[in-house]
Motif scaffolding. Structure first.
Motif, PDB file in Angstrom:
ATOM      1  N   LYS A 172      11.322  -5.257  -3.067  1.00 50.54           N
ATOM      2  CA  LYS A 172      10.260  -5.180  -4.094  1.00 50.54           C
ATOM      3  C   LYS A 172       9.468  -3.879  -3.941  1.00 50.54           C
ATOM      4  CE  LYS A 172       9.719 -10.061  -5.172  1.00 50.54           C
ATOM      5  NZ  LYS A 172      10.523 -10.795  -4.159  1.00 50.54           N
ATOM      6  N   PHE A 173       9.258  -3.455  -2.704  1.00 48.73           N
ATOM      7  CA  PHE A 173       8.563  -2.176  -2.479  1.00 48.73           C
ATOM      8  C   PHE A 173       9.366  -1.031  -3.109  1.00 48.73           C
ATOM      9  CE2 PHE A 173       6.715  -3.753   1.874  1.00 48.73           C
ATOM     10  CZ  PHE A 173       5.994  -4.714   1.200  1.00 48.73           C
ATOM     11  N   LEU A 206       5.780  15.758  -3.200  1.00 51.92           N
ATOM     12  CA  LEU A 206       5.139  14.573  -2.639  1.00 51.92           C
ATOM     13  C   LEU A 206       6.188  13.497  -2.409  1.00 51.92           C
ATOM     14  CD1 LEU A 206       1.983  14.316  -4.931  1.00 51.92           C
ATOM     15  CD2 LEU A 206       1.983  14.904  -2.505  1.00 51.92           C
ATOM     16  N   VAL A 207       5.986  12.717  -1.365  1.00 50.16           N
ATOM     17  CA  VAL A 207       6.830  11.542  -1.159  1.00 50.16           C
ATOM     18  C   VAL A 207       5.914  10.317  -1.152  1.00 50.16           C
ATOM     19  CG1 VAL A 207       6.756  11.731   1.379  1.00 50.16           C
ATOM     20  CG2 VAL A 207       8.579  10.419   0.297  1.00 50.16           C
ATOM     21  N   CYS A 208       6.395   9.259  -1.780  1.00 50.24           N
ATOM     22  CA  CYS A 208       5.648   7.994  -1.779  1.00 50.24           C
ATOM     23  C   CYS A 208       6.129   7.157  -0.605  1.00 50.24           C
ATOM     24  CB  CYS A 208       5.900   7.276  -3.107  1.00 50.24           C
ATOM     25  SG  CYS A 208       5.370   5.556  -3.111  1.00 50.24           S
ATOM     26  N   LEU A 209       5.236   6.905   0.337  1.00 48.40           N
ATOM     27  CA  LEU A 209       5.576   6.050   1.483  1.00 48.40           C
ATOM     28  C   LEU A 209       5.026   4.654   1.201  1.00 48.40           C
ATOM     29  CD1 LEU A 209       6.780   6.157   4.449  1.00 48.40           C
ATOM     30  CD2 LEU A 209       4.417   6.310   5.222  1.00 48.40           C
ATOM     31  N   ILE A 210       5.922   3.680   1.105  1.00 47.30           N
ATOM     32  CA  ILE A 210       5.511   2.322   0.760  1.00 47.30           C
ATOM     33  C   ILE A 210       6.243   1.336   1.659  1.00 47.30           C
ATOM     34  CG2 ILE A 210       7.188   2.347  -1.190  1.00 47.30           C
ATOM     35  CD1 ILE A 210       5.401   0.314  -2.589  1.00 47.30           C
ATOM     36  N   LEU A 267       0.857  -1.180   0.000  1.00 48.28           N
ATOM     37  CA  LEU A 267       0.000   0.000   0.000  1.00 48.28           C
ATOM     38  C   LEU A 267       0.902   1.242   0.000  1.00 48.28           C
ATOM     39  CD1 LEU A 267      -3.007   0.764   0.133  1.00 48.28           C
ATOM     40  CD2 LEU A 267      -2.837   0.742   2.613  1.00 48.28           C
ATOM     41  N   ALA A 268       0.742   2.061  -1.026  1.00 51.10           N
ATOM     42  CA  ALA A 268       1.593   3.254  -1.149  1.00 51.10           C
ATOM     43  C   ALA A 268       0.754   4.508  -1.001  1.00 51.10           C
ATOM     44  CB  ALA A 268       2.297   3.259  -2.500  1.00 51.10           C
ATOM     45  N   VAL A 274      10.810   8.368  -2.778  1.00 55.37           N
ATOM     46  CA  VAL A 274      10.179   7.142  -2.282  1.00 55.37           C
ATOM     47  C   VAL A 274      10.826   6.748  -0.955  1.00 55.37           C
ATOM     48  CG1 VAL A 274       9.714   4.693  -2.761  1.00 55.37           C
ATOM     49  CG2 VAL A 274       9.826   6.336  -4.658  1.00 55.37           C
ATOM     50  N   VAL A 275      10.031   6.494   0.054  1.00 56.58           N
ATOM     51  CA  VAL A 275      10.562   5.977   1.315  1.00 56.58           C
ATOM     52  C   VAL A 275       9.985   4.580   1.537  1.00 56.58           C
ATOM     53  CG1 VAL A 275      10.593   6.218   3.831  1.00 56.58           C
ATOM     54  CG2 VAL A 275      10.966   8.221   2.380  1.00 56.58           C
TER      55      VAL A 275
END
Lengths: 332, 332
Positions: A158-159, A139-143, A128-129, A224-225
């Motif tokens: 993989k994330f 924006l940062v994508c937290l996944i 879930l991102a 991306v984090v």
């Protein structure tokens, strides 16, 4: 014509905001179709005084709603006729169906996506991102932000790949920077899981910048984090709450200031800026990555703008060949 | 006379603020002694123009400093004469020594406490507990906030007991409420670690209120929040950074407001309130729990007030028989 499937149930404000959001998107995009899943009569009644292109709206009768108080697994037995179950079925079976937006029970969306839609990548369940607004406006994508509680290091790798593909497609960033959430920036810092993940992510080919700390996530300096769903969920909820604290402090001052005064205006603008930075849920949706089609979970607090934003997000991803890109990236 | 051992090195602002903090405490408390560990000549020079009760100050020559850039293990070989190594030795060997305050390298304090001071409870290493200010003015004890990266469920149960004892002694709360950090309040929510810890904490006898979420930690409604050192560290650093974002937004407005104006004053007060709520490090120290004596780590950003607050905290814990209470609670 490409169809966007909408599960009308699950928003705190009721299905009206969901239908409104879908209608707004329909008006702005002449080449798409919308499929509304929910109680047919309710939808028809709601639509009766609205103007819209009826040729591009399909209503699919699905009278049941899965509430947030129910266990997710009701989607497999008691609630097989629920709006969500029906929506997922259409998404899977209809070739023209490209994406599903649901404001419903997250757990039910998750298990439904795994067992009724299916995975496109070698993972047991999707990640879930969330796209979080940062202090500098980026924006940062937290996944992962809440789907995978117990992750192996290989999951985190993989994330990293999926998050990178998401940011490429969504925000047109050619080579998104990817950070691994940890407790110190040095390579050796972290727990057993992140130390091993560090080495695996290095080998994925993503633009890995190494470990990042809790205070780095929302700076806007990273695209991306990567983290497990436990840490991601804790961090996201904490950050939202911190923003609320600051807004509460402002509200307390505003009570004693004269409306329209300079101080009132300045504080109101500050409050709005904090809201835009820390209110993650009211403005968009979280993307389930790794499933066979595009699946976006809108937050329960969604309004019509949120729903429209979610469908818009799905449209961008669809236009960029997101699902294929994820599959390709993880099959190499 | 009970002695408080002070490692003078490690503060970003230099050893002067550490000595100043110790002198302030000495003045306010006529029944204690202070042992300053560091380079003797430097300390004597610094003290030369200060007024203090020389009978209650002991200087112990320890010329070396362990910097934050060095691996913690230098305490065992290259830096055996460091202020920290010497301070821990005195704490262990001097019967009158009751507590140590150090602003130095956290890792070195940790390994030094394990191998040179020793554990008083059945844990391999101490837990690190921070007292975080909450939106309502209360304090919450976050345990562990960064010492134990990989925790078994049984560790979390011990943290619950130790955190409870800490809050009893420190804040005179008879039966502190204890929450387990997770991703949802319901009992079944969480990862493998927290689900098992939930059952173990129930059996400890602490006032367990169940799971709490990332947004619950800083409400001030819970006395102790239990988590592993990874999640705790991520959460704490994130919360601090969120506060800084809000303060940065205010600073940007202040630049364009006239000093002394009503708006300027109101915003400055708001900024101060945010600082007091979200700046965890400048006001006190983190307590290492489970070691043989009282051990408090001041943050590197400490000023003289911080150091005095840390010694004050150690004094309260000492007066309440904290070390014995921890040992007793965990031996039952």
């Amino acid at each position: 014509m490409k169809k966007y499937i909408i599960d009308i149930y699950g928003a705190d404000k009721g299905y009206g905001v969901v239908i409104d959001g879908a209608l707004d998107t329909l008006k702005e995009n002449e080449d798409i179709g919308i499929v509304l899943c929910g109680d047919e009569e309710s939808i028809k009644t709601y639509l009766s005084d609205k103007s819209y292109d009826a040729n591009r709206i399909t209503i699919v009768h699905a009278p049941e709603e899965i509430t947030n108080h129910e266990p997710p697994t009701v989607i497999f037995d008691k609630k097989q006729n629920s709006s969500l179950a029906v929506a997922i079925k259409i998404l899977k079976e209809d070739e023209d169906a490209v994406a599903l937006v649901s404001p419903g029970n997250t757990g039910a969306v998750l298990v439904g996506s795994i067992f009724k839609l299916g995975m496109s990548v070698p993972l047991k369940q999707p990640a879930l991102a969330s796209m979080l607004p940062c202090a500098n406006g980026k924006l940062v994508c937290l996944i992962d932000c809440g789907a995978n509680m117990d992750c192996k290091p290989s999951h985190l790798a993989k994330f990293a790949v999926m998050g990178s593909v998401l940011m490429k497609c969504r925000s047109d960033i050619e080579n998104p920077t990817v950070g691994l959430l940890s407790v110190g920036r040095e390579e050796g810092k972290g727990n057993v899981q992140t130390k091993e993940a560090y080495n695996l992510i290095k080998e994925t080919g993503v633009n890995f910048i190494g470990n990042v700390e809790g205070n780095d996530v929302l700076t806007g300096d990273i695209d991306v984090v990567v983290c497990d769903g436990f840490s991601g969920n804790v961090l996201m909820k904490n950050a939202e709450a911190n923003g609320k604290v600051a807004m509460k402090f402002i509200d307390e001052i505003l009570e004693n200031e004269q409306q329209g005064s300079h101080t009132y205006q300045v504080l109101s603008q500050l409050r709005e800026r904090l809201f835009l930075t820390f209110d993650f849920n009211s403005r968009g949706g979280a993307t389930f990555l790794g499933v066979n089609k595009i699946l976006i979970k809108a937050h329960g607090s969604a309004n019509s703008k949120t729903i429209a934003a979610c469908i818009g997000q799905a449209r961008i991803l669809e236009s960029k060949g997101f699902s294929d890109a994820i599959q390709t990236a993880l099959s190499i």
